[in-house]
Design a protein around this motif. Sequence first.
Motif, PDB file in Angstrom:
ATOM      1  N   VAL A   1      23.571  32.551  46.363  1.00  0.00           N
ATOM      2  CA  VAL A   1      23.943  33.449  47.458  1.00  0.00           C
ATOM      3  C   VAL A   1      25.345  33.091  47.925  1.00  0.00           C
ATOM      4  O   VAL A   1      25.648  31.915  48.137  1.00  0.00           O
ATOM      5  CB  VAL A   1      22.958  33.295  48.636  1.00  0.00           C
ATOM      6  CG1 VAL A   1      23.351  34.207  49.784  1.00  0.00           C
ATOM      7  CG2 VAL A   1      21.540  33.570  48.186  1.00  0.00           C
ATOM      8  N   ILE A   2      26.186  34.089  48.088  1.00  0.00           N
ATOM      9  CA  ILE A   2      27.526  33.810  48.609  1.00  0.00           C
ATOM     10  C   ILE A   2      27.685  34.456  49.968  1.00  0.00           C
ATOM     11  O   ILE A   2      27.014  35.428  50.301  1.00  0.00           O
ATOM     12  CB  ILE A   2      28.631  34.317  47.651  1.00  0.00           C
ATOM     13  CG1 ILE A   2      28.526  35.851  47.497  1.00  0.00           C
ATOM     14  CG2 ILE A   2      28.550  33.629  46.304  1.00  0.00           C
ATOM     15  CD1 ILE A   2      29.789  36.446  46.944  1.00  0.00           C
ATOM     16  N   ASN A   3      28.563  33.873  50.785  1.00  0.00           N
ATOM     17  CA  ASN A   3      28.828  34.485  52.093  1.00  0.00           C
ATOM     18  C   ASN A   3      30.036  35.409  51.981  1.00  0.00           C
ATOM     19  O   ASN A   3      30.564  35.630  50.887  1.00  0.00           O
ATOM     20  CB  ASN A   3      29.023  33.407  53.162  1.00  0.00           C
ATOM     21  CG  ASN A   3      30.225  32.516  52.874  1.00  0.00           C
ATOM     22  OD1 ASN A   3      31.022  32.809  51.989  1.00  0.00           O
ATOM     23  ND2 ASN A   3      30.339  31.429  53.619  1.00  0.00           N
TER      24      ASN A   3
ATOM     25  N   ILE B   1      26.529  29.553  49.378  1.00  0.00           N
ATOM     26  CA  ILE B   1      25.920  28.861  50.513  1.00  0.00           C
ATOM     27  C   ILE B   1      24.434  28.612  50.301  1.00  0.00           C
ATOM     28  O   ILE B   1      23.774  28.001  51.138  1.00  0.00           O
ATOM     29  CB  ILE B   1      26.125  29.638  51.828  1.00  0.00           C
ATOM     30  CG1 ILE B   1      25.607  31.086  51.674  1.00  0.00           C
ATOM     31  CG2 ILE B   1      27.581  29.661  52.240  1.00  0.00           C
ATOM     32  CD1 ILE B   1      25.491  31.805  52.989  1.00  0.00           C
ATOM     33  N   GLY B   2      23.858  29.138  49.232  1.00  0.00           N
ATOM     34  CA  GLY B   2      22.430  28.918  49.056  1.00  0.00           C
ATOM     35  C   GLY B   2      21.923  29.497  47.758  1.00  0.00           C
ATOM     36  O   GLY B   2      22.693  29.946  46.892  1.00  0.00           O
ATOM     37  N   ASN B   3      20.613  29.521  47.679  1.00  0.00           N
ATOM     38  CA  ASN B   3      19.952  29.944  46.468  1.00  0.00           C
ATOM     39  C   ASN B   3      18.694  30.728  46.857  1.00  0.00           C
ATOM     40  O   ASN B   3      17.986  30.365  47.789  1.00  0.00           O
ATOM     41  CB  ASN B   3      19.548  28.691  45.674  1.00  0.00           C
ATOM     42  CG  ASN B   3      19.509  28.989  44.195  1.00  0.00           C
ATOM     43  OD1 ASN B   3      20.423  29.631  43.678  1.00  0.00           O
ATOM     44  ND2 ASN B   3      18.457  28.540  43.538  1.00  0.00           N
ATOM     45  N   VAL B   4      18.434  31.833  46.160  1.00  0.00           N
ATOM     46  CA  VAL B   4      17.204  32.569  46.423  1.00  0.00           C
ATOM     47  C   VAL B   4      16.399  32.685  45.144  1.00  0.00           C
ATOM     48  O   VAL B   4      16.926  33.099  44.112  1.00  0.00           O
ATOM     49  CB  VAL B   4      17.486  33.974  46.994  1.00  0.00           C
ATOM     50  CG1 VAL B   4      16.260  34.853  46.880  1.00  0.00           C
ATOM     51  CG2 VAL B   4      17.926  33.887  48.449  1.00  0.00           C
ATOM     52  N   ALA B   5      15.121  32.312  45.245  1.00  0.00           N
ATOM     53  CA  ALA B   5      14.266  32.400  44.076  1.00  0.00           C
ATOM     54  C   ALA B   5      13.333  33.594  44.206  1.00  0.00           C
ATOM     55  O   ALA B   5      12.992  34.011  45.313  1.00  0.00           O
ATOM     56  CB  ALA B   5      13.439  31.127  43.935  1.00  0.00           C
TER      57      ALA B   5
END
Lengths: 317, 240
Positions: free
Chosen positions: A293-295, A301-305
């Motif tokens: 995930v990018i801002n 900034i993160g990861n989504v599964a």
Amino acid sequence: MIELQNLNKLFNQTHAVDDVSLLVNSGEFCMLIGSSGCGKSTTLRMINRLIEPTSGSISINGEDVKSVPVEDLRRKIGYAIQGVGLFPHQDIFENIATVPKLLKWSKTEIEQRVEELLTLFHLDYETFAHKFPHQLSGGQQQRVGVARALAARPELLLMDEPFGALDAITRNYLQDEMLRIQKQLNITIIMVTHDIEEAVKLGDKIAVMDKGKLLQVASPIELMRNPRDGFVRELVGGDDRALNLLSLVKVEDVMTPIADIGKKPQSQHLSDKDNLRDALSRLLWVGESSLPVINSEGKIIGNVALVDILAKGKKQK
Amino acid sequence: MILRYLKFVFPLTALILLVLMIVDIELFSGFFGYFSKNSAPAIYVRDHYANIVGWHLFTVFIASVGATIVAVSVGVFVTRPAGEAFMPLAKMLANLGQTFPPIAVLALCVPLVGFGMEPILVALFLYGLLPIFENTITGLQQVPKPVLEAARGMGLTQGQRLFNVELPLAMPVIVAGIRVSVVINIGTVAIGSTVAAKGLGEVIIAGLLTDNMAFVLQGGIMVALLAIVIDKAIEIISPS
């Protein structure tokens, strides 16, 4: 704050609106939904007194709508309809200037306001101000219609299926525009629709009507999770209920945050402001089980599964 | 391409001919000479043509202004909620005005208002009402419903809706009705000369009384030219 109290409307012998009471707070985006003939438009039109109720009362910020002359009331309330109803013999500038002119604003004030509104709706002043309605596409006409409704800076905007006649892409775009504009101007909007997807996407609050009665008033999530038996359940209980639910949650709310490791984002990624419905679609399309995930600055900034998303769409008990 | 210009060539020719006939009818004495028998005069000289045509148009103008004011007002009234009930009655009266032959109106009017311009004014007024009235109603009824709904929702008063929205949008249709009415009356006014109204009718009647085809043609041709020219003129100035 708009308050509808025990509103009734009888047309001949039919009860078009049957004891409707509804409270809409300032700054709220309230969707009135129901199938055609359920009384939702009638309810809306009683707010600006296009239709007079048989009994019951409506007040705006504590003031009964009947306490002011009807024209003064309507000039303070924005009104946009499905047919748009732009004046075909006037150019875009004159159309938008209608209510400010009625309110006797000065010429420079009106010019400023029209320019401001066209900019707000991403319509170039030079290009559009002196075109006539028939020279615009349907989507552009509706944008002008809403701009015209907002011209005199109303605190309340009533919209009667404004995007009903538009194609899916244009409708989607205009819905996003309305969300942006409502936040930007911080106005109260009451919109009539028959499209549950639209209601879920736009509404802070959804009021479901059937056969003149108000069945349930709830936030979109509440409505999805706990619909009342009968019509409401039928309305929200379609096969895409899970997807509608997902569209209410943003990626940033379910992602696993990771510290920015300065890595360049891969070609495939999600944005933190995407909703889960879009994220799921993207994951399915690229065949990945998770994506970074990018801002807005383009940093990871993160990861989504996939499993995180699936969990959110599941029926909750 | 040619057809597009033809549209203007015809009325323009009519205009030039009309002006020439008014300014100097003697230019055509050769042509009209063919139609006068027994050395009767070929050219009507009892009055100047500018004067005759002036009276002809003046009469039509007065009657049409009257008919327009009345027909548009009544048309507006019967399309308001308050006047809706009168729509059938008004339509019936307008139809009656159209079916009643102008010549019969003249006969009935002379005992009341005497000879001269007045009886033909009454006849033209009644005869011209229907097209304007019908078109006013059609024009107002075809204003799109969402436009009216938006106008009401934005807080335009009834008067503002009528004058800023409905009438401007109905105007092309109303003007088309006025055009029809005026053109009909340019022809009809000629019969007014049977009751001593001034106009091109007196030339035609003078020809009929003396069996002088030249006079009949002069008057008839000029009436036709006037109708063509005025018809085009209204078309040009009417809003699209």
